[in-house]
Design a protein around this motif. Structure first.
Motif, short mmCIF file in Angstrom:
data_model
loop_
_atom_site.label_atom_id
_atom_site.label_comp_id
_atom_site.label_asym_id
_atom_site.label_seq_id
_atom_site.Cartn_x
_atom_site.Cartn_y
_atom_site.Cartn_z
N SER A 38 0.88 -1.16 0.00
CA SER A 38 0.00 0.00 0.00
C SER A 38 0.92 1.21 0.00
N ALA A 39 0.35 2.39 0.02
CA ALA A 39 1.15 3.60 0.04
C ALA A 39 1.99 3.70 1.31
N HIS A 40 1.54 3.04 2.37
CA HIS A 40 2.19 3.21 3.67
C HIS A 40 2.95 1.99 4.18
N ILE A 97 10.77 2.35 -7.93
CA ILE A 97 10.63 3.34 -6.86
C ILE A 97 11.99 3.69 -6.27
N PRO A 149 5.26 7.81 2.43
CA PRO A 149 4.38 7.07 1.52
C PRO A 149 5.02 6.90 0.13
N ILE A 150 4.65 5.80 -0.53
CA ILE A 150 5.10 5.54 -1.90
C ILE A 150 3.89 5.54 -2.82
N GLU A 151 4.13 5.42 -4.11
CA GLU A 151 3.07 5.28 -5.10
C GLU A 151 2.99 3.80 -5.50
N PRO A 152 2.06 3.02 -4.93
CA PRO A 152 2.01 1.58 -5.18
C PRO A 152 1.81 1.22 -6.65
N GLU A 153 1.17 2.07 -7.42
CA GLU A 153 0.92 1.77 -8.83
C GLU A 153 2.24 1.62 -9.60
N ALA A 154 3.29 2.28 -9.14
CA ALA A 154 4.60 2.14 -9.79
C ALA A 154 5.10 0.70 -9.70
#
Length: 108
Positions: free
Chosen positions: A32-34, A57, A79-84
Motif C-alpha cells: 500500500s502507500a504506507h 521506486i 508514503p510511496i506510489e504503489p501503482e509504480a
C-alpha cells in the motif's frame, strides 16, 4: 485486486537492515502507500529499521511492525506510489499489430 488500499502482488525486492550493508532477496506480497508485507527475510525483529529496494521506486526506509512465520509487515517512513510497483510487474499493455495479410482462420 485491491483491498483496503492494498495491492496484492508477488514481486522480487531487496531488503537490508539499516545497520548492515548487504541487501538480501525477499518477495513483496502486498503493498500500500504506507507499507508492505514481505516474505523470506529471516532475522527481522519487531521495530527494527530496514531499507527496501523497490522496483521503479528505489530504496525506501521502513520499520518492521509485525513478524510471523517467515513474513514481516513493514511501515514505510514516507508514503510511496504503489501503482509504480504494479507497472514493474505487468508493464504497459500494448496489443501487437495484426500480421501482414490478416489473421489465420482455423478451418477444422
Amino acid at each position: 485486486m485491491e483491498k483496503r488500499g492494498r495491492q496484492s502482488l508477488l514481486i522480487s525486492a531487496r531488503l537490508r537492515l539499516q545497520d548492515q550493508d548487504e541487501f538480501k532477496a525477499v518477495l513483496l506480497k502486498d503493498v500500500s502507500a504506507h507499507g508492505a508485507k514481505v516474505k523470506g527475510e529471516a532475522g527481522l525483529s519487531l521495530d527494527c529499521g530496514v531499507h527496501i529496494d523497490l522496483p521503479n521506486i528505489g530504496v525506501v526506509a521502513a520499520r518492521v511492525i509485525w513478524v510471523q512465520s517467515g513474513l514481516a509487515g513493514l511501515r514505510f517512513e514516507l508514503p510511496i506510489e504503489p501503482e509504480a510497483l504494479r507497472t514493474a510487474v505487468s508493464g504497459e499493455y500494448k496489443p501487437a499489430p495484426p500480421p501482414p495479410g490478416g489473421f489465420l482462420k482455423r478451418i477444422f
